[in-house]
Design a protein around this motif. Structure first.
Motif, PDB file in Angstrom:
ATOM      1  N   ILE A  36       0.847  -1.199   0.000  1.00  0.00           N
ATOM      2  CA  ILE A  36       0.000   0.000   0.000  1.00  0.00           C
ATOM      3  C   ILE A  36       0.878   1.243   0.000  1.00  0.00           C
ATOM      4  O   ILE A  36       1.785   1.381   0.826  1.00  0.00           O
ATOM      5  CB  ILE A  36      -0.928   0.012   1.240  1.00  0.00           C
ATOM      6  N   GLU A  37       0.603   2.152  -0.907  1.00  0.00           N
ATOM      7  CA  GLU A  37       1.344   3.413  -1.010  1.00  0.00           C
ATOM      8  C   GLU A  37       0.652   4.480  -0.165  1.00  0.00           C
ATOM      9  O   GLU A  37      -0.577   4.622  -0.205  1.00  0.00           O
ATOM     10  CB  GLU A  37       1.373   3.871  -2.473  1.00  0.00           C
ATOM     11  N   ILE A  38       1.438   5.232   0.622  1.00  0.00           N
ATOM     12  CA  ILE A  38       0.897   6.347   1.401  1.00  0.00           C
ATOM     13  C   ILE A  38       1.441   7.650   0.826  1.00  0.00           C
ATOM     14  O   ILE A  38       2.650   7.866   0.799  1.00  0.00           O
ATOM     15  CB  ILE A  38       1.269   6.238   2.895  1.00  0.00           C
ATOM     16  N   GLU A  39       0.531   8.488   0.384  1.00  0.00           N
ATOM     17  CA  GLU A  39       0.892   9.786  -0.184  1.00  0.00           C
ATOM     18  C   GLU A  39       0.451  10.867   0.809  1.00  0.00           C
ATOM     19  O   GLU A  39      -0.747  11.061   1.032  1.00  0.00           O
ATOM     20  CB  GLU A  39       0.178   9.967  -1.526  1.00  0.00           C
ATOM     21  N   ALA A  40       1.415  11.546   1.430  1.00  0.00           N
ATOM     22  CA  ALA A  40       1.094  12.522   2.472  1.00  0.00           C
ATOM     23  C   ALA A  40       1.479  13.932   2.051  1.00  0.00           C
ATOM     24  O   ALA A  40       2.656  14.260   1.939  1.00  0.00           O
ATOM     25  CB  ALA A  40       1.810  12.155   3.772  1.00  0.00           C
ATOM     26  N   ASP A  41       0.465  14.745   1.778  1.00  0.00           N
ATOM     27  CA  ASP A  41       0.662  16.163   1.488  1.00  0.00           C
ATOM     28  C   ASP A  41      -0.072  16.913   2.600  1.00  0.00           C
ATOM     29  O   ASP A  41      -1.223  17.319   2.451  1.00  0.00           O
ATOM     30  CB  ASP A  41       0.101  16.516   0.112  1.00  0.00           C
ATOM     31  N   CYS A  42       0.613  17.062   3.733  1.00  0.00           N
ATOM     32  CA  CYS A  42      -0.044  17.558   4.944  1.00  0.00           C
ATOM     33  C   CYS A  42      -0.475  19.009   4.785  1.00  0.00           C
ATOM     34  O   CYS A  42       0.280  19.854   4.333  1.00  0.00           O
ATOM     35  CB  CYS A  42       0.904  17.432   6.131  1.00  0.00           C
ATOM     36  N   PRO A  43      -1.726  19.313   5.186  1.00  0.00           N
ATOM     37  CA  PRO A  43      -2.193  20.701   5.119  1.00  0.00           C
ATOM     38  C   PRO A  43      -1.586  21.540   6.234  1.00  0.00           C
ATOM     39  O   PRO A  43      -1.166  21.017   7.264  1.00  0.00           O
ATOM     40  CB  PRO A  43      -3.709  20.554   5.341  1.00  0.00           C
ATOM     41  N   GLY A  44      -1.537  22.826   6.026  1.00  0.00           N
ATOM     42  CA  GLY A  44      -1.139  23.740   7.093  1.00  0.00           C
ATOM     43  C   GLY A  44       0.278  23.569   7.560  1.00  0.00           C
ATOM     44  O   GLY A  44       0.524  23.493   8.769  1.00  0.00           O
ATOM     45  N   LYS A  45       1.231  23.524   6.633  1.00  0.00           N
ATOM     46  CA  LYS A  45       2.624  23.381   7.046  1.00  0.00           C
ATOM     47  C   LYS A  45       3.025  24.548   7.936  1.00  0.00           C
ATOM     48  O   LYS A  45       2.867  25.705   7.575  1.00  0.00           O
ATOM     49  CB  LYS A  45       3.533  23.304   5.817  1.00  0.00           C
ATOM     50  N   GLY A  46       3.522  24.219   9.115  1.00  0.00           N
ATOM     51  CA  GLY A  46       3.912  25.249  10.075  1.00  0.00           C
ATOM     52  C   GLY A  46       2.764  25.710  10.949  1.00  0.00           C
ATOM     53  O   GLY A  46       2.979  26.434  11.916  1.00  0.00           O
ATOM     54  N   CYS A  47       1.537  25.285  10.624  1.00  0.00           N
ATOM     55  CA  CYS A  47       0.363  25.684  11.416  1.00  0.00           C
ATOM     56  C   CYS A  47       0.249  24.843  12.681  1.00  0.00           C
ATOM     57  O   CYS A  47       0.666  23.683  12.714  1.00  0.00           O
ATOM     58  CB  CYS A  47      -0.913  25.534  10.597  1.00  0.00           C
ATOM     59  N   GLU A  48      -0.331  25.429  13.698  1.00  0.00           N
ATOM     60  CA  GLU A  48      -0.560  24.720  14.953  1.00  0.00           C
ATOM     61  C   GLU A  48      -2.054  24.568  15.191  1.00  0.00           C
ATOM     62  O   GLU A  48      -2.859  25.437  14.835  1.00  0.00           O
ATOM     63  CB  GLU A  48       0.096  25.464  16.121  1.00  0.00           C
ATOM     64  N   VAL A  49      -2.409  23.445  15.790  1.00  0.00           N
ATOM     65  CA  VAL A  49      -3.804  23.156  16.129  1.00  0.00           C
ATOM     66  C   VAL A  49      -3.874  22.770  17.598  1.00  0.00           C
ATOM     67  O   VAL A  49      -2.850  22.496  18.234  1.00  0.00           O
ATOM     68  CB  VAL A  49      -4.366  22.007  15.259  1.00  0.00           C
ATOM     69  N   LEU A  50      -5.094  22.742  18.131  1.00  0.00           N
ATOM     70  CA  LEU A  50      -5.273  22.268  19.500  1.00  0.00           C
ATOM     71  C   LEU A  50      -5.267  20.750  19.484  1.00  0.00           C
ATOM     72  O   LEU A  50      -6.058  20.117  18.773  1.00  0.00           O
ATOM     73  CB  LEU A  50      -6.585  22.793  20.086  1.00  0.00           C
ATOM     74  N   GLY A  51      -4.354  20.167  20.246  1.00  0.00           N
ATOM     75  CA  GLY A  51      -4.241  18.718  20.289  1.00  0.00           C
ATOM     76  C   GLY A  51      -3.595  18.289  21.592  1.00  0.00           C
ATOM     77  O   GLY A  51      -3.814  18.886  22.632  1.00  0.00           O
ATOM     78  N   GLY A  52      -2.773  17.245  21.503  1.00  0.00           N
ATOM     79  CA  GLY A  52      -2.121  16.736  22.706  1.00  0.00           C
ATOM     80  C   GLY A  52      -1.089  15.689  22.338  1.00  0.00           C
ATOM     81  O   GLY A  52      -0.790  15.466  21.151  1.00  0.00           O
ATOM     82  N   SER A  53      -0.554  15.018  23.342  1.00  0.00           N
ATOM     83  CA  SER A  53       0.529  14.065  23.125  1.00  0.00           C
ATOM     84  C   SER A  53       0.093  12.830  22.345  1.00  0.00           C
ATOM     85  O   SER A  53       0.926  12.086  21.826  1.00  0.00           O
ATOM     86  CB  SER A  53       1.113  13.630  24.476  1.00  0.00           C
ATOM     87  N   LEU A  54      -1.234  12.595  22.257  1.00  0.00           N
ATOM     88  CA  LEU A  54      -1.729  11.412  21.542  1.00  0.00           C
ATOM     89  C   LEU A  54      -2.291  11.751  20.168  1.00  0.00           C
ATOM     90  O   LEU A  54      -2.902  10.900  19.519  1.00  0.00           O
ATOM     91  CB  LEU A  54      -2.818  10.714  22.379  1.00  0.00           C
ATOM     92  N   LEU A  55      -2.074  12.967  19.692  1.00  0.00           N
ATOM     93  CA  LEU A  55      -2.624  13.349  18.383  1.00  0.00           C
ATOM     94  C   LEU A  55      -2.039  12.493  17.261  1.00  0.00           C
ATOM     95  O   LEU A  55      -2.754  12.087  16.336  1.00  0.00           O
ATOM     96  CB  LEU A  55      -2.366  14.833  18.107  1.00  0.00           C
ATOM     97  N   ASP A  56      -0.739  12.182  17.325  1.00  0.00           N
ATOM     98  CA  ASP A  56      -0.141  11.322  16.294  1.00  0.00           C
ATOM     99  C   ASP A  56      -0.736   9.918  16.334  1.00  0.00           C
ATOM    100  O   ASP A  56      -0.936   9.282  15.297  1.00  0.00           O
ATOM    101  CB  ASP A  56       1.382  11.265  16.460  1.00  0.00           C
ATOM    102  N   ARG A  57      -1.052   9.435  17.553  1.00  0.00           N
ATOM    103  CA  ARG A  57      -1.673   8.120  17.709  1.00  0.00           C
ATOM    104  C   ARG A  57      -3.068   8.103  17.089  1.00  0.00           C
ATOM    105  O   ARG A  57      -3.500   7.106  16.498  1.00  0.00           O
ATOM    106  CB  ARG A  57      -1.756   7.780  19.202  1.00  0.00           C
ATOM    107  N   MET A  58      -3.768   9.231  17.204  1.00  0.00           N
ATOM    108  CA  MET A  58      -5.096   9.356  16.611  1.00  0.00           C
ATOM    109  C   MET A  58      -5.011   9.190  15.092  1.00  0.00           C
ATOM    110  O   MET A  58      -5.765   8.421  14.482  1.00  0.00           O
ATOM    111  CB  MET A  58      -5.704  10.705  16.986  1.00  0.00           C
ATOM    112  N   PHE A  59      -4.054   9.915  14.469  1.00  0.00           N
ATOM    113  CA  PHE A  59      -3.893   9.821  13.016  1.00  0.00           C
ATOM    114  C   PHE A  59      -3.436   8.424  12.586  1.00  0.00           C
ATOM    115  O   PHE A  59      -3.931   7.873  11.591  1.00  0.00           O
ATOM    116  CB  PHE A  59      -2.891  10.872  12.526  1.00  0.00           C
ATOM    117  N   SER A  60      -2.493   7.842  13.323  1.00  0.00           N
ATOM    118  CA  SER A  60      -1.988   6.517  12.928  1.00  0.00           C
ATOM    119  C   SER A  60      -3.080   5.454  13.032  1.00  0.00           C
ATOM    120  O   SER A  60      -3.105   4.502  12.241  1.00  0.00           O
ATOM    121  CB  SER A  60      -0.764   6.124  13.777  1.00  0.00           C
ATOM    122  N   ASN A  61      -4.024   5.620  13.971  1.00  0.00           N
ATOM    123  CA  ASN A  61      -5.129   4.667  14.068  1.00  0.00           C
ATOM    124  C   ASN A  61      -6.030   4.719  12.837  1.00  0.00           C
ATOM    125  O   ASN A  61      -6.503   3.683  12.355  1.00  0.00           O
ATOM    126  CB  ASN A  61      -5.970   4.949  15.326  1.00  0.00           C
TER     127      ASN A  61
END
Length: 300
Positions: free
Chosen positions: A181-206
């Motif tokens: 499976i190919e993953i193509e990541a063009d993340c929005p908001g480069k340099g932008c900050e959002v409200l999140g926490g230490s588990l935000l990456d875990r949320m996306f990986s799930n």
């Protein structure tokens, strides 16, 4: 509760009841909540008993006004010592349980590996592979339960979105590559900050793991849209998609479309974390042919 019959017994003010480490925290609540809107959310801190012992309390405070002028405050205070002690004991038990079960799974896997080095029939190989998979799923459940418990104590803070998404992709890329499976990541908001926490990456990986395991596709694309107050991060695939009748169910605790491979906790964790962060998630049909998840996060 405090050992004092009246606040008149205090030398200066009621603040003597509060350990100094809580003063700035409580002043912020008074300034940003009580003064501005007339009341506070329920919050927790500690009180000092007359005998010098410190104990936990929860409070909710209201402003007293006269002709729109602040005159004082009143509040409801509860001693939460028993609750805190019960929570601490529960956490210790859960920690021990996770540790013991994880150790047992490692022992079982070790014996399976020794067995795998012996001569086995095709049927025995098949059974052994199923057993290996069961131990892996057991470890996965332990990790997800750990993250669910940690989520309840998650502290909301400003988080760089692009680096968080790329960290999540790096976590799951080896699994994706194994399945072609190919993953193509063009993340929005480069340099932008959002409200999140230490588990935000875990949320996306799930979410990405969910697509890897269940989409039966060959491509996952990550991109997004930037609004005035929010950033929408879109994760979509070219797989088989999710039927409309199941779209509202996939975030329910324990729900899975594939009981052989799913625990029913991954997407529930996603929804739990987004609720904590003040965000949201919506599942749609993707233009690629599979499923699309729109993750909305509050822009800082």
């Amino acid at each position: 509760m405090t050992g004092y019959e009246s606040l008149d017994e205090l030398k200066e003010s009621y603040q003597e009841l509060t350990p100094e480490k809580w003063h700035d925290f409580e002043e912020e609540i008074v300034e940003n909540q009580v003064i501005k809107r007339g009341y506070s959310d329920e919050y927790e801190k500690e009180y000092i008993h007359k005998d010098g012992t410190v104990f936990p309390v929860s409070l909710k405070v209201w402003l007293i006004e006269d002709d729109d002028k602040p005159m004082g405050m009143w509040g409801i205070v509860r001693d939460i010592t028993e609750r805190k002690e019960a929570e601490e004991k529960e956490e210790i038990l859960h920690s021990l349980l996770r540790h013991d079960v994880r150790n047992k799974l490692q022992v079982i896997r070790g014996y399976f590996e020794l067995l795998d080095d012996t001569e086995l029939s095709d049927e025995q190989e098949k059974f052994l592979n199923k057993a290996f998979k069961a131990t892996e799923e057991g470890s996965e459940i332990i990790e997800k339960v750990k993250h669910l418990r940690k989520a309840q104590e998650e502290e909301i803070k400003e988080v760089r979105l692009d680096s968080t998404v790329h960290k999540a992709v790096d976590q799951v890329r080896p699994t994706a590559e194994e399945q072609g499976i190919e993953i193509e990541a063009d993340c929005p908001g480069k340099g932008c900050e959002v409200l999140g926490g230490s588990l935000l990456d875990r949320m996306f990986s799930n979410i990405i793991e969910n697509a890897i395991q269940h989409s039966e596709g060959s491509k996952i694309r990550i991109h997004g849209e930037i609004g005035e107050d929010e950033i929408v991060c879109i994760i979509e695939d070219d797989g088989k998609g999710i039927p409309d009748r199941k779209k509202d169910k996939i975030f329910d605790q324990g729900y899975t479309t594939d009981k052989k491979r799913g625990t029913g906790l991954g997407m529930f964790l996603v929804k739990t974390l987004l609720d904590i962060y003040g965000g949201s998630i919506e599942v749609k049909d993707s233009e690629l042919g599979g499923a699309r998840f729109d993750v909305r996060l509050r822009k800082v």
